[in-house]
Design an enzyme around this catalytic site. Structure first.
Site, PDB file in Angstrom:
ATOM      1  N   HIS A 264      16.109  23.988  36.029  1.00 52.70           N
ATOM      2  CA  HIS A 264      17.267  23.093  36.103  1.00 52.70           C
ATOM      3  C   HIS A 264      18.399  23.734  36.906  1.00 52.70           C
ATOM      4  O   HIS A 264      18.931  23.128  37.849  1.00 52.70           O
ATOM      5  CB  HIS A 264      17.737  22.776  34.682  1.00 52.70           C
ATOM      6  CG  HIS A 264      18.924  21.870  34.606  1.00 52.70           C
ATOM      7  ND1 HIS A 264      18.813  20.520  34.376  1.00 52.70           N
ATOM      8  CD2 HIS A 264      20.260  22.114  34.724  1.00 52.70           C
ATOM      9  CE1 HIS A 264      20.021  19.972  34.361  1.00 52.70           C
ATOM     10  NE2 HIS A 264      20.916  20.926  34.565  1.00 52.70           N
ATOM     11  N   GLU A 265      18.765  24.953  36.533  1.00 55.44           N
ATOM     12  CA  GLU A 265      19.867  25.617  37.225  1.00 55.44           C
ATOM     13  C   GLU A 265      19.491  25.973  38.662  1.00 55.44           C
ATOM     14  O   GLU A 265      20.344  25.978  39.551  1.00 55.44           O
ATOM     15  CB  GLU A 265      20.311  26.864  36.457  1.00 55.44           C
ATOM     16  CG  GLU A 265      20.842  26.594  35.052  1.00 55.44           C
ATOM     17  CD  GLU A 265      21.989  25.593  34.999  1.00 55.44           C
ATOM     18  OE1 GLU A 265      22.730  25.473  36.001  1.00 55.44           O
ATOM     19  OE2 GLU A 265      22.143  24.919  33.965  1.00 55.44           O
ATOM     20  N   HIS A 268      20.428  23.058  40.791  1.00 55.48           N
ATOM     21  CA  HIS A 268      21.846  23.111  41.166  1.00 55.48           C
ATOM     22  C   HIS A 268      22.073  24.144  42.274  1.00 55.48           C
ATOM     23  O   HIS A 268      22.786  23.892  43.254  1.00 55.48           O
ATOM     24  CB  HIS A 268      22.694  23.513  39.956  1.00 55.48           C
ATOM     25  CG  HIS A 268      22.908  22.435  38.947  1.00 55.48           C
ATOM     26  ND1 HIS A 268      23.467  21.213  39.255  1.00 55.48           N
ATOM     27  CD2 HIS A 268      22.664  22.411  37.608  1.00 55.48           C
ATOM     28  CE1 HIS A 268      23.554  20.478  38.153  1.00 55.48           C
ATOM     29  NE2 HIS A 268      23.070  21.178  37.145  1.00 55.48           N
ATOM     30  N   GLU A 294      23.702  16.689  39.351  1.00 56.64           N
ATOM     31  CA  GLU A 294      22.756  16.625  38.241  1.00 56.64           C
ATOM     32  C   GLU A 294      21.446  15.988  38.675  1.00 56.64           C
ATOM     33  O   GLU A 294      20.379  16.326  38.153  1.00 56.64           O
ATOM     34  CB  GLU A 294      23.370  15.850  37.073  1.00 56.64           C
ATOM     35  CG  GLU A 294      22.594  15.948  35.775  1.00 56.64           C
ATOM     36  CD  GLU A 294      22.567  17.348  35.178  1.00 56.64           C
ATOM     37  OE1 GLU A 294      21.758  17.574  34.252  1.00 56.64           O
ATOM     38  OE2 GLU A 294      23.346  18.217  35.630  1.00 56.64           O
TER      39      GLU A 294
END
Length: 498
Positions: A264-265, A268, A294
């Site tokens: 997830h990170e 980003h 997101e």
């Protein structure tokens, strides 16, 4: 004349970025390794820096530069126009806020984060409630200075997703309530039983870290322009495209936390690393909105990272690191495990299908807080009631309930709705990408770089030089359509569970 004013604007903007860089570095340190007793002194120092930043950002020279450029904006190129419009929007707001109010708010936030961490650790809402109420009241006070049309919460929503209002979000969440919630309940009630024993086994943190570093290579994270650390709450941080860092946390009895927080990170972080470096010295560096940001983290985490194709390639590496824990676990059992659907308490560990319900309840709570229909002291009660209403479960304590998220301690009201919006954006981007790329085959070929390049060309390189609505329309040839999100979730979880 206009070029002279624009040069003056850029000169002052560079100083603003220098202050922002210092504040950003301190923020990174505060979240990763600053000693506990440093925060009181740090808050005082940050107050001084915030004061200097405020003076610079409201100076007569800066006002003259921004407003002069805006008055002759047609003489600037498209990128310069976007810069000036964005600067004017921020300046119009900040000029309405007295300096002492601005500085006091920054100091409050610096202290509040550690207060929240300690309250969460001690499971003590009363210890955090005064700080939280102070943040809420200061936000309301600032909104009164800024002014708003009809609904104060709209100003906060627009801060994170330009052009979006309560009306937009109400329509979005009503679509999910109508078209998705019944499906979620069907899966929770009638979905196939899956193997779960391996999920809560003990996975040593050192090996978890090794696998996260392996994933950084798989997704082509640039180590020369970023790094990885550990924190209580995973997050991504950046000052420009060549300094992008992220954190994860390692729970030995829940290995999925580090794996999927890591992916997830990384989503980003890859967005930030792939922004055109020419935007680094503008106010257009960084992702265009919280929702678009997101969408990228959710795209990598869920659409790539929880796919059967991804684990056909990378499950052998995970088994190599954890041979005893995964010795008898088949690939099919593992893929079902990482896509397990259950009513859970903690948002960051919620499954993809129930996740938007966690966001829905936070959105409704924030609407009521800023609509003066809810008081801070009643938050735990209302939180638990909404958990029961939407997920059928009630938190046993504050730590897994109202104290679980860092966002409110950082003053990030209006942020939560962008998480669900971002997931919906991701689905819309996904169906567009599939028309142009052999998506599943690229994952099977371990060619994530081709997907990265598509996202860079269509989304990442532009930073915030386009609004979220403009970007979505240009990439997908449609306005926002939440039915893609509903379609994606129903297709995926019908195949997995029903």
């Amino acid at each position: 004349m206009i070029l002279e004013m624009f040069d003056k604007f850029k000169e002052i903007q560079k100083k603003q970025k220098a202050y922002g860089y210092v504040m950003g570095i301190v923020g990174w340190d505060s979240n990763t390794e600053a000693p506990r007793d440093a925060f009181e002194h740090r808050a005082e120092m940050m107050g001084i820096i915030s004061s200097e930043m405020f003076k610079l950002s409201t100076s007569k020279d800066y006002q003259e530069a921004v407003y002069s450029c805006y008055d002759s904006i047609d003489e600037l190129d498209n990128l310069q126009q976007r810069e000036i419009r964005k600067a004017k929007k921020n300046l119009d707001k900040i000029l309405k806020v007295p300096e002492d109010v601005f500085v006091e708010y920054r100091k409050t936030l610096t202290l509040a984060q550690r207060t929240w961490e300690e309250a969460k650790h001690e499971n003590d809402f009363d210890a955090f409630a005064p700080a939280l109420d102070n943040i809420i009241q200061q936000n309301k006070k600032i909104l009164e200075f800024i002014g708003y049309k009809d609904i104060p919460y709209n100003e906060l929503l627009d801060d994170f997703e330009e052009g979006y209002t309560e009306k937009d979000y109400d329509e979005f969440f009503e679509t999910l309530k109508r078209d998705l919630v019944p499906f979620v309940k069907e899966v929770l009630t009638n979905g196939r039983k899956i193997r779960e024993d391996f999920i809560s086994d003990i996975y040593p943190r050192g090996k978890q870290k090794e696998f996260v570093e392996y994933l950084m290579n798989v997704l082509n994270f640039n180590y020369e322009r970023g790094g990885l650390k550990e924190s209580v709450h995973p997050f991504t941080w950046h000052t420009h495209s060549k300094d992008v860092r992220f954190t994860v946390r390692y729970l030995e009895d829940f290995v999925f936390s580090s794996i999927f927080a890591g992916i997830h990170e990384l989503g980003h972080a890859l967005y930030e690393q792939q922004i055109d470096p020419k935007l680094d010295y503008t106010n257009l560096g960084g992702g265009t909105s919280s929702g678009i940001h997101e969408s990228q983290s959710r795209f990598y985490e869920n659409i790539i990272g929880r796919s059967d194709e991804f684990w056909k390639v990378h499950y052998p590496k995970l088994k190599e690191l954890f041979p005893e824990q995964l010795k008898t676990v088949t690939l099919e059992e593992f893929v079902l495990g990482i896509n397990r659907v259950e009513a859970s308490f903690v948002r960051v560990e919620a499954d993809e299908l129930t996740y938007p319900l966690h966001i829905l309840m936070r959105y409704e709570i924030e609407k009521d807080l800023f609509g003066n229909r809810l008081e801070t002291k009643d938050l735990p009660k209302v939180w638990n009631e909404k958990m029961v209403e939407y997920l059928g479960i009630e938190p046993k304590d504050f730590a897994e309930g109202v104290l679980q998220d860092v966002h409110w301690s950082a003053g990030l009201f209006g942020y939560f709705p962008t998480y669900a919006l971002g997931s919906a954006y991701a689905a819309q981007f996904y169906y567009t990408m599939k028309k142009e790329l052999n998506f599943e085959q690229l994952i099977l070929d371990n060619n994530i770089q081709a997907i990265n390049e598509w996202l860079k060309e269509k989304i990442h390189q532009f930073g915030s030089s386009k609004t979220p609505k403009e970007l979505l329309k240009e990439v997908t040839n449609e306005d926002f359509n939440p039915q893609y999100y509903v379609k994606y979730l129903k297709e995926k979880y019908t195949k997995l569970y029903l």
